[in-house]
Write a protein that holds these residues in place. Structure first.
Motif, PDB file in Angstrom:
ATOM      1  N   ASN A   1       0.849  -1.182   0.000  1.00  0.00           N
ATOM      2  CA  ASN A   1       0.000   0.000   0.000  1.00  0.00           C
ATOM      3  C   ASN A   1       0.887   1.235   0.000  1.00  0.00           C
ATOM      4  OD1 ASN A   1      -2.310  -1.584   0.141  1.00  0.00           O
ATOM      5  ND2 ASN A   1      -2.391  -1.513   2.368  1.00  0.00           N
TER       6      ASN A   1
ATOM      7  N   VAL B   1      -8.559  10.339  -2.003  1.00  0.00           N
ATOM      8  CA  VAL B   1      -9.319  10.793  -0.845  1.00  0.00           C
ATOM      9  C   VAL B   1      -9.623  12.278  -1.057  1.00  0.00           C
ATOM     10  CG1 VAL B   1      -9.399  10.986   1.659  1.00  0.00           C
ATOM     11  CG2 VAL B   1      -8.025   9.171   0.591  1.00  0.00           C
TER      12      VAL B   1
ATOM     13  N   VAL C   1      -4.663   9.033   7.624  1.00  0.00           N
ATOM     14  CA  VAL C   1      -5.158   8.211   6.514  1.00  0.00           C
ATOM     15  C   VAL C   1      -5.244   6.748   6.927  1.00  0.00           C
ATOM     16  CG1 VAL C   1      -4.669   7.402   4.173  1.00  0.00           C
ATOM     17  CG2 VAL C   1      -4.327   9.813   4.758  1.00  0.00           C
TER      18      VAL C   1
ATOM     19  N   LEU D   1      -8.912   4.862   6.886  1.00  0.00           N
ATOM     20  CA  LEU D   1      -9.205   3.768   5.969  1.00  0.00           C
ATOM     21  C   LEU D   1      -8.994   2.392   6.594  1.00  0.00           C
ATOM     22  CD1 LEU D   1      -7.674   5.203   2.670  1.00  0.00           C
ATOM     23  CD2 LEU D   1      -9.989   5.446   3.578  1.00  0.00           C
TER      24      LEU D   1
ATOM     25  N   LEU E   1     -13.126   8.232  -3.449  1.00  0.00           N
ATOM     26  CA  LEU E   1     -13.943   7.777  -2.326  1.00  0.00           C
ATOM     27  C   LEU E   1     -15.232   8.589  -2.222  1.00  0.00           C
ATOM     28  CD1 LEU E   1     -11.261   7.105   0.425  1.00  0.00           C
ATOM     29  CD2 LEU E   1     -12.626   5.431  -0.825  1.00  0.00           C
TER      30      LEU E   1
ATOM     31  N   VAL F   1     -16.686   3.932   3.861  1.00  0.00           N
ATOM     32  CA  VAL F   1     -15.423   4.162   3.155  1.00  0.00           C
ATOM     33  C   VAL F   1     -14.447   3.018   3.401  1.00  0.00           C
ATOM     34  CG1 VAL F   1     -13.350   5.605   3.175  1.00  0.00           C
ATOM     35  CG2 VAL F   1     -15.600   6.669   3.005  1.00  0.00           C
ATOM     36  N   ARG F   2     -14.315   2.593   4.649  1.00  0.00           N
ATOM     37  CA  ARG F   2     -13.391   1.502   4.968  1.00  0.00           C
ATOM     38  C   ARG F   2     -13.788   0.220   4.257  1.00  0.00           C
ATOM     39  NH1 ARG F   2     -13.966   3.356  11.069  1.00  0.00           N
ATOM     40  NH2 ARG F   2     -12.470   5.087  11.034  1.00  0.00           N
TER      41      ARG F   2
ATOM     42  N   VAL G   1     -12.845   0.386   0.494  1.00  0.00           N
ATOM     43  CA  VAL G   1     -11.404   0.245   0.270  1.00  0.00           C
ATOM     44  C   VAL G   1     -10.945  -1.176   0.542  1.00  0.00           C
ATOM     45  CG1 VAL G   1      -9.118   0.971   1.080  1.00  0.00           C
ATOM     46  CG2 VAL G   1     -10.911   2.678   0.701  1.00  0.00           C
ATOM     47  N   GLN G   2     -11.342  -1.720   1.664  1.00  0.00           N
ATOM     48  CA  GLN G   2     -10.882  -3.056   2.039  1.00  0.00           C
ATOM     49  C   GLN G   2     -11.388  -4.120   1.081  1.00  0.00           C
ATOM     50  OE1 GLN G   2     -12.029  -3.363   6.171  1.00  0.00           O
ATOM     51  NE2 GLN G   2     -10.671  -1.692   6.776  1.00  0.00           N
TER      52      GLN G   2
ATOM     53  N   THR H   1     -17.905   4.340  -5.852  1.00  0.00           N
ATOM     54  CA  THR H   1     -17.280   5.506  -5.265  1.00  0.00           C
ATOM     55  C   THR H   1     -17.909   6.748  -5.865  1.00  0.00           C
ATOM     56  OG1 THR H   1     -15.541   5.396  -6.918  1.00  0.00           O
ATOM     57  CG2 THR H   1     -15.150   4.250  -4.856  1.00  0.00           C
TER      58      THR H   1
END
Length: 503
Positions: free
Chosen positions: A56, A114, A176, A180, A317, A338-339, A342-343, A489
């Motif tokens: 990442n 973001v 951040v 996230l 996002l 949001v998490r 992303v995940q 998103t």
């Protein structure tokens, strides 16, 4: 006027890869004199755990009208070339934040922008809470606090500037990572001047617009269709937000498209072997880029095909709306949503390379799908997501059952009939739901999945879903779309590998 620096960050990162892939001479030419930072050390102990060796990478664009030593850039240059205001306007806000997920064994790189005005809990590098601010202000808040404290102790000049910026980097990384809930392995930071310097080396740069634009704030004045831009015009292109349908969110996609155009041209024109152009890029990187000290650019070069070969999908996002906080206009966000977005996208990217035979959506080695027929019911309200999720589960090896509708419910639930407990548990792990429950109403060998309002369909291997929901357009409303270029998103994804046409 604020300038986000997403394209510059990407181009600078590409330069790192170039330097590694050409010759040892180029490698040492790049790394000698490079500015490095140990800001990551402060957040590692609180970082979420990796499931595999994917990477990442956080790209940071610092909106400052100052050089690396803290000196103001010449006023004439800022006004005439950057078409921007004084150093007090941008201060030390991080107006560009892109988190890139690079899968361990190849596959699509997922990149999430973001939005700079997202209103979130911000942190200092030591984990202490700053308060609720725009996410871009985490850096400037920490910078100002450190600067005042160190100046009172007698520190001056470049050393004071360097230490204060280090506090800003630590705060940005911590904020951040907590927002996230994914680990950050590396970062690259680039300043305002760097965009202009890199654009000068790479010009002309090809871009494409869906509509003609003219904006006196940024200096943007371009026709519809394809244009070739010099450095000054490139700044206007990535900077414009006035007069755009979706405002700042359209500007974000402009910058993503600019990155795609730059990397596409570098590859198609054979710039990797142009030592003259490479040397100019190396000089810019040394002057304008900060890398974390643990970044092994030689190892990272192995990812060059992923980063420059059209194998990146850029997302923005979602926001839930707009509001006023601390007497400022902000983006309102749902951190849980949001998490999850992303995940799930990162997990899907990790699984896509070998999902049919060797990996689950967590990106780790797993047993194949257990026997089970899956029925998916939509209690989410989104259009087509039961069908889309059923297809995704069938692709993982489960037997297709039915897809239908159900009464609305807040959370996704999973029930199973006799003989299907193992498959139910695998699916629950994939969707991160509560433990599945046995139910006499579910036929033997079947798993019944009822999607709740917390469900968001992850991007597929091409960076899109069959029928994804939008987390919010620039007007703060929720929308549904079945277009191939829309994802879950804020608006359509931008896919690298060419010259995308944007607003």
């Amino acid at each position: 006027m604020v300038l986000a620096l997403r394209a510059m960050v990407w181009a600078a990162s590409a330069v790192v890869l170039i330097g590694c892939g050409v010759t040892w001479y180029a490698y040492h030419s790049l790394t000698d004199g490079m500015t490095t930072s140990n800001a990551l050390d402060s957040i590692k102990k609180n970082a979420p755990k990796h499931l595999d060796s994917s990477v990442n990478l956080l790209l940071i664009g610092l909106d400052s009208r100052k050089d690396m030593d803290g000196k103001d850039l010449p006023k004439e240059f800022v006004q005439d070339q950057l078409h921007a205001g004084s150093s007090q306007i941008g201060y030390y806000n991080t107006n560009t934040l892109i988190l890139m997920h690079i899968p361990k064994d190849g596959g699509k790189v997922q990149a999430f922008s973001v939005p700079r005005d997202d209103y979130v809990q911000t942190y200092n590098g030591d984990g202490s809470v700053q308060g609720h601010f725009k996410i871009k202000e985490a850096y400037s808040n920490a910078y100002a606090g450190a600067h005042d404290k160190l100046a009172a102790q007698g520190m001056k000049g470049a050393k004071l500037e360097g230490k204060s910026r280090e506090a800003g980097r630590q705060a940005t990384l911590a904020t951040v990572q907590k927002f996230l809930d994914v680990p950050i392995d590396h970062f690259a930071e680039v300043n305002l001047l760097g965009f202009y310097d890199i654009a000068k080396v790479l010009q002309p740069i090809t871009v494409c617009l869906k509509h003609p634009v003219k904006d006196h704030y940024s200096g943007a004045d371009f026709p519809a269709g394809v244009s070739k831009l010099d450095a000054k015009q490139s700044l206007a292109f990535v900077r414009q937000r006035h007069g755009l349908l979706n405002g700042d969110l359209d500007r974000t996609r402009r910058q993503q498209a600019f990155i795609s155009s730059v990397t596409h041209e570098l590859k198609s024109q054979g710039a990797w072997s142009d030592l003259g152009k490479l040397q100019g890029l190396f000089d810019v990187v040394k002057k304008d880029l900060v890398l974390d000290q643990s970044w092994d650019v030689l190892d990272f070069a192995q990812q060059a095909p992923n980063l420059t070969g059209g194998n990146v999908v850029f997302h923005t996002l979602p926001i839930t709306g707009f509001g006023t906080r601390n007497k400022e206009s902000v983006n309102l966000v749902d951190p849980v949503q949001v998490r999850k977005i992303v995940q799930q996208a990162f997990a899907t990217a990790d699984a896509s390379k070998g999902s049919k035979d060797s990996k689950d959506s967590g990106g780790k080695k797993s047993e194949k799908a257990a026997p089970g027929t899956v029925d998916v019911n939509n209690g989410n309200g989104g259009n087509g997501i039961a069908d889309a999720e059923l297809k995704a589960l069938v692709a993982l090896g489960y037997t297709a059952g039915t897809a239908g509708d159900a009464a609305a419910q807040p959370h996704t639930t999973i029930a199973y009939g006799s003989g299907a407990q193992k498959a139910a548990q695998q699916i629950a792990d994939r969707l991160k739901t509560a433990a599945p429950v046995a139910s006499a109403s579910v036929p033997a060998g079947h798993v019944s999945v009822t999607l709740g309002q917390d469900f968001k369909l992850p991007a597929d291997a091409d960076g899109k879903s069959d029928d994804a929901t939008s987390g919010g357009d620039s007007g703060g409303s929720s929308s549904k779309s079945s277009k191939d270029d829309d994802d879950d998103t804020s608006g359509p994804a931008v896919k690298a590998g060419g010259v995308p046409c944007v607003n």
